[in-house]
Design a protein around this motif. Structure first.
Motif, PDB file in Angstrom:
ATOM      1  N   LYS A 190       1.721   2.110  -3.319  1.00 36.74           N
ATOM      2  CA  LYS A 190       0.777   1.942  -4.275  1.00 36.74           C
ATOM      3  C   LYS A 190       0.515   3.806  -4.109  1.00 36.74           C
ATOM      4  O   LYS A 190       0.673   4.264  -5.086  1.00 36.74           O
ATOM      5  CB  LYS A 190      -0.167   1.587  -4.167  1.00 36.74           C
ATOM      6  CG  LYS A 190      -0.290  -0.211  -4.357  1.00 36.74           C
ATOM      7  CD  LYS A 190      -1.501  -0.161  -4.402  1.00 36.74           C
ATOM      8  CE  LYS A 190      -1.753  -2.229  -4.978  1.00 36.74           C
ATOM      9  NZ  LYS A 190      -2.617  -2.573  -5.285  1.00 36.74           N
ATOM     10  N   VAL A 191       0.644   3.784  -2.684  1.00 33.74           N
ATOM     11  CA  VAL A 191       0.444   5.030  -2.562  1.00 33.74           C
ATOM     12  C   VAL A 191       1.702   6.458  -3.025  1.00 33.74           C
ATOM     13  O   VAL A 191       1.112   7.441  -3.440  1.00 33.74           O
ATOM     14  CB  VAL A 191       0.035   5.559  -1.047  1.00 33.74           C
ATOM     15  CG1 VAL A 191      -0.024   7.030  -0.761  1.00 33.74           C
ATOM     16  CG2 VAL A 191      -1.313   4.794  -1.026  1.00 33.74           C
TER      17      VAL A 191
ATOM     18  N   TYR B   7       4.992  -0.561  -9.461  1.00 31.00           N
ATOM     19  CA  TYR B   7       4.190   0.152  -9.276  1.00 31.00           C
ATOM     20  C   TYR B   7       3.606   1.627 -10.112  1.00 31.00           C
ATOM     21  O   TYR B   7       2.585   1.738  -9.814  1.00 31.00           O
ATOM     22  CB  TYR B   7       3.983   0.214  -7.256  1.00 31.00           C
ATOM     23  CG  TYR B   7       4.553  -0.495  -6.684  1.00 31.00           C
ATOM     24  CD1 TYR B   7       3.306  -1.416  -6.212  1.00 31.00           C
ATOM     25  CD2 TYR B   7       5.783  -1.278  -6.182  1.00 31.00           C
ATOM     26  CE1 TYR B   7       2.969  -2.203  -5.938  1.00 31.00           C
ATOM     27  CE2 TYR B   7       5.271  -1.892  -5.565  1.00 31.00           C
ATOM     28  CZ  TYR B   7       4.444  -2.561  -5.303  1.00 31.00           C
ATOM     29  OH  TYR B   7       4.414  -3.875  -4.684  1.00 31.00           O
TER      30      TYR B   7
ATOM     31  N   ALA C  29       1.408   6.764  -7.011  1.00 28.61           N
ATOM     32  CA  ALA C  29       0.228   8.306  -7.447  1.00 28.61           C
ATOM     33  C   ALA C  29       0.262   9.532  -7.207  1.00 28.61           C
ATOM     34  O   ALA C  29      -0.041   9.798  -7.266  1.00 28.61           O
ATOM     35  CB  ALA C  29      -1.141   6.995  -6.363  1.00 28.61           C
TER      36      ALA C  29
ATOM     37  N   THR D 253      -5.548   4.478  -5.952  1.00 27.29           N
ATOM     38  CA  THR D 253      -4.875   2.899  -6.012  1.00 27.29           C
ATOM     39  C   THR D 253      -5.867   1.766  -5.770  1.00 27.29           C
ATOM     40  O   THR D 253      -5.084   0.886  -5.858  1.00 27.29           O
ATOM     41  CB  THR D 253      -4.152   3.370  -4.816  1.00 27.29           C
ATOM     42  OG1 THR D 253      -5.002   3.405  -3.431  1.00 27.29           O
ATOM     43  CG2 THR D 253      -2.971   4.691  -4.918  1.00 27.29           C
TER      44      THR D 253
ATOM     45  N   PRO E  20       0.763  -1.611  -0.148  1.00 28.79           N
ATOM     46  CA  PRO E  20      -0.067  -0.171  -0.031  1.00 28.79           C
ATOM     47  C   PRO E  20       0.994   0.849  -0.215  1.00 28.79           C
ATOM     48  O   PRO E  20       0.657   2.406  -0.681  1.00 28.79           O
ATOM     49  CB  PRO E  20      -0.670   0.013   1.294  1.00 28.79           C
ATOM     50  CG  PRO E  20      -0.764  -1.601   1.175  1.00 28.79           C
ATOM     51  CD  PRO E  20       0.124  -1.913   1.179  1.00 28.79           C
TER      52      PRO E  20
ATOM     53  N   LEU F 114      -6.183   9.365  -4.472  1.00 30.55           N
ATOM     54  CA  LEU F 114      -5.240   8.560  -3.883  1.00 30.55           C
ATOM     55  C   LEU F 114      -6.075   7.218  -3.431  1.00 30.55           C
ATOM     56  O   LEU F 114      -5.544   6.336  -4.454  1.00 30.55           O
ATOM     57  CB  LEU F 114      -4.557   8.634  -2.356  1.00 30.55           C
ATOM     58  CG  LEU F 114      -3.831  10.300  -2.505  1.00 30.55           C
ATOM     59  CD1 LEU F 114      -2.687  10.131  -1.277  1.00 30.55           C
ATOM     60  CD2 LEU F 114      -2.360   9.531  -3.561  1.00 30.55           C
TER      61      LEU F 114
ATOM     62  N   ALA G 162      -4.815   3.756   3.110  1.00 25.59           N
ATOM     63  CA  ALA G 162      -4.603   5.033   2.504  1.00 25.59           C
ATOM     64  C   ALA G 162      -3.862   6.121   3.656  1.00 25.59           C
ATOM     65  O   ALA G 162      -2.241   6.141   2.929  1.00 25.59           O
ATOM     66  CB  ALA G 162      -5.533   5.901   1.198  1.00 25.59           C
TER      67      ALA G 162
END
Length: 114
Positions: A9-10, A80, A13, A32, A6, A28, A39
């Motif tokens: 991914k954040v 990612y 982004a 994601t 996670p 976000l 998040a």
């Protein structure tokens, strides 16, 4: 420090070059596919590590730091990022023809050849 999925991914982004540079938690989550809680936890960890920081806007927005953008572009986390944002492979430069060679020959040089 290894990033969790996670967090990666954040951070990916947050590192996208399109506008807006700062994103809300809701943006976000949409980008994601994470829940709001996941998040927020990821942002808390990234902020503590100096990879992301909150801006002073209402609603609160987040952005990646320079260190965060460098981290997400390392080979370990590059998967990612969207495919078009990966570092391009080195391509040899091609020589451009000089602007003079694109001009038509002058009448004088054509007469000299005959």
């Amino acid at each position: 420090m290894a990033l969790t999925e996670p967090e990666a991914k954040v951070l990916a982004a947050l590192s996208l070059p399109d506008l807006p540079a700062a994103r809300t938690v809701r943006q976000l989550c949409t980008a994601t596919g994470l829940t709001t809680g996941a998040a927020r936890r990821a942002l808390h960890h990234l902020s503590g590590a100096g990879l992301a920081l909150a801006t002073l806007h209402t609603p609160a927005t987040w952005q990646a730091t320079r260190r965060g953008r460098l981290t997400i572009h390392t080979p370990a986390y590059r998967d990612y990022l969207p495919r078009n944002l990966t570092v391009p492979e080195h391509r040899p430069r091609t020589r451009r023809s000089s602007p003079c060679s694109q001009l038509s020959p002058s009448p004088r040089s054509a007469q000299a050849k005959t």
